[in-house]
Write a protein that holds these residues in place. Structure first.
Motif, PDB file in Angstrom:
ATOM      1  N   LYS A 136      10.912  52.842  15.419  1.00 50.65           N
ATOM      2  CA  LYS A 136      10.333  54.132  15.829  1.00 50.65           C
ATOM      3  C   LYS A 136       8.812  54.090  15.940  1.00 50.65           C
ATOM      4  N   ALA A 149       6.039  55.744  18.928  1.00 47.63           N
ATOM      5  CA  ALA A 149       4.988  56.587  18.342  1.00 47.63           C
ATOM      6  C   ALA A 149       3.610  56.083  18.759  1.00 47.63           C
ATOM      7  N   THR A 191       3.125  56.546  22.601  1.00 51.01           N
ATOM      8  CA  THR A 191       2.789  57.935  22.929  1.00 51.01           C
ATOM      9  C   THR A 191       1.342  58.244  22.571  1.00 51.01           C
ATOM     10  N   SER A 192       0.887  57.737  21.430  1.00 48.50           N
ATOM     11  CA  SER A 192      -0.490  57.979  20.988  1.00 48.50           C
ATOM     12  C   SER A 192      -1.491  57.442  21.999  1.00 48.50           C
ATOM     13  N   LEU A 213       0.046  63.089  16.620  1.00 48.33           N
ATOM     14  CA  LEU A 213       0.970  63.560  17.661  1.00 48.33           C
ATOM     15  C   LEU A 213       2.066  62.529  17.907  1.00 48.33           C
ATOM     16  N   GLY A 214       1.668  61.270  18.032  1.00 50.97           N
ATOM     17  CA  GLY A 214       2.642  60.217  18.242  1.00 50.97           C
ATOM     18  C   GLY A 214       3.610  60.082  17.085  1.00 50.97           C
ATOM     19  N   TRP A 264       4.784  62.467  15.105  1.00 51.50           N
ATOM     20  CA  TRP A 264       5.816  63.501  15.146  1.00 51.50           C
ATOM     21  C   TRP A 264       6.762  63.305  16.326  1.00 51.50           C
ATOM     22  N   ILE A 265       6.233  62.838  17.447  1.00 49.48           N
ATOM     23  CA  ILE A 265       7.117  62.557  18.588  1.00 49.48           C
ATOM     24  C   ILE A 265       8.071  61.417  18.222  1.00 49.48           C
ATOM     25  N   LEU A 291      10.719  62.883  15.735  1.00 51.42           N
ATOM     26  CA  LEU A 291      11.680  63.821  16.310  1.00 51.42           C
ATOM     27  C   LEU A 291      12.506  63.215  17.447  1.00 51.42           C
ATOM     28  N   TRP A 292      11.859  62.414  18.288  1.00 51.71           N
ATOM     29  CA  TRP A 292      12.541  61.922  19.491  1.00 51.71           C
ATOM     30  C   TRP A 292      12.451  60.409  19.663  1.00 51.71           C
ATOM     31  N   GLY A 293      12.048  59.701  18.618  1.00 47.66           N
ATOM     32  CA  GLY A 293      11.873  58.256  18.733  1.00 47.66           C
ATOM     33  C   GLY A 293      13.112  57.524  19.185  1.00 47.66           C
ATOM     34  N   ILE A 330      13.699  58.090  22.908  1.00 48.28           N
ATOM     35  CA  ILE A 330      12.725  57.354  23.720  1.00 48.28           C
ATOM     36  C   ILE A 330      13.087  55.880  23.757  1.00 48.28           C
TER      37      ILE A 330
END
Length: 237
Positions: free
Chosen positions: A179, A183, A186-187, A218-219, A221-222, A225-227, A230
């Motif tokens: 994960k 993350a 995304t960051s 931000l990365g 939490w993304i 939640l959705w790792g 993705i």
């Protein structure tokens, strides 16, 4: 209960605002009256009601009429909404604490480009308590520190701050492998998009520094939640 959690979140936002203001200035965030940062007048109860006071005073100090940063309203509103959504989503109590602590870390870094080691340390404790620690968590820690620490080392601290390494370490320990991959991805994407926007609008130059901690948060939490989604749809492993 949803409304109650919104109120609790807004109150938590008020506390977060005090911490965000006081910690970088070396002030105690547990003792002392709240004051206007401009006129230094002690604030009363009706000046400190989350959300309500800011709106009724039109974002200005009651005593000197100087404008109050919009950040105070946004942090209270954000935590009110996220606490409500967390309740509706059935997240654990530790999740509320982690939302609060990561918000403080991100906003403080955004405003001052300073990362509080104390706040990151508390986040690390919460991460350990909330995760079932396994070898994958330590792999995630190594990847987070390796990527961000490697950039910091190669750029001699110009591309990353040392505080970003601490954030990356905790996000890796919390999320684990794999994960941590989406993350971090995304960051970097979010940071690059924001940096490009600043360049296009002439607000920054190629040599300017921006806080990267908020994008790491931000990365995180993304990834949390959705790792998994993705990974399955983008990375295919």
């Amino acid at each position: 209960m949803t409304l109650l959690m919104f109120i609790v979140g807004a109150v938590a936002g008020s506390v977060a605002n005090a911490v965000i203001y006081r910690l970088p200035r070396g002030l105690s965030w547990m003792r002392g009256r709240s004051k206007c940062p401009d006129c230094k007048h002690n604030l009363g109860f009706w000046d400190l009601v989350p959300l309500v006071s800011y709106l009724l005073l039109w974002g200005r100090c009651r005593y000197c009429c100087r404008r109050i940063s919009l950040r105070y309203l946004l942090v209270e509103l954000f935590l009110g909404l996220t606490f409500s959504l967390s309740y509706l989503s059935g997240l654990s109590f530790l999740s509320y604490l982690m939302i609060w602590i990561t918000t403080v870390i991100a906003v403080m870094d955004w405003e001052t480009m300073l990362v509080s080691d104390w706040m990151v340390g508390i986040w690390a404790i919460l991460a350990v308590l909330s995760a079932q620690i396994s070898a994958l968590n330590f792999y995630g820690l190594l990847v987070g520190v390796g990527v961000i620490g490697g950039i910091w080392l190669l750029s001699r601290g110009k591309a990353m701050g040392s505080g970003d390494i601490g954030i990356a370490a905790v996000m890796g320990l919390w999320l684990g492998w794999p994960k941590i991959a989406p993350a971090l991805w995304t960051s970097f994407v979010a940071g690059a998009v924001y940096g490009l926007w600043l360049l296009v609008h002439g607000k920054k130059t190629m040599k300017s520094k921006i806080a990267f901690g908020p994008f790491l948060i931000l990365g995180s939490w993304i990834g949390y939640l959705w790792g998994d989604k993705i990974i399955s749809y983008v990375f295919h492993f």
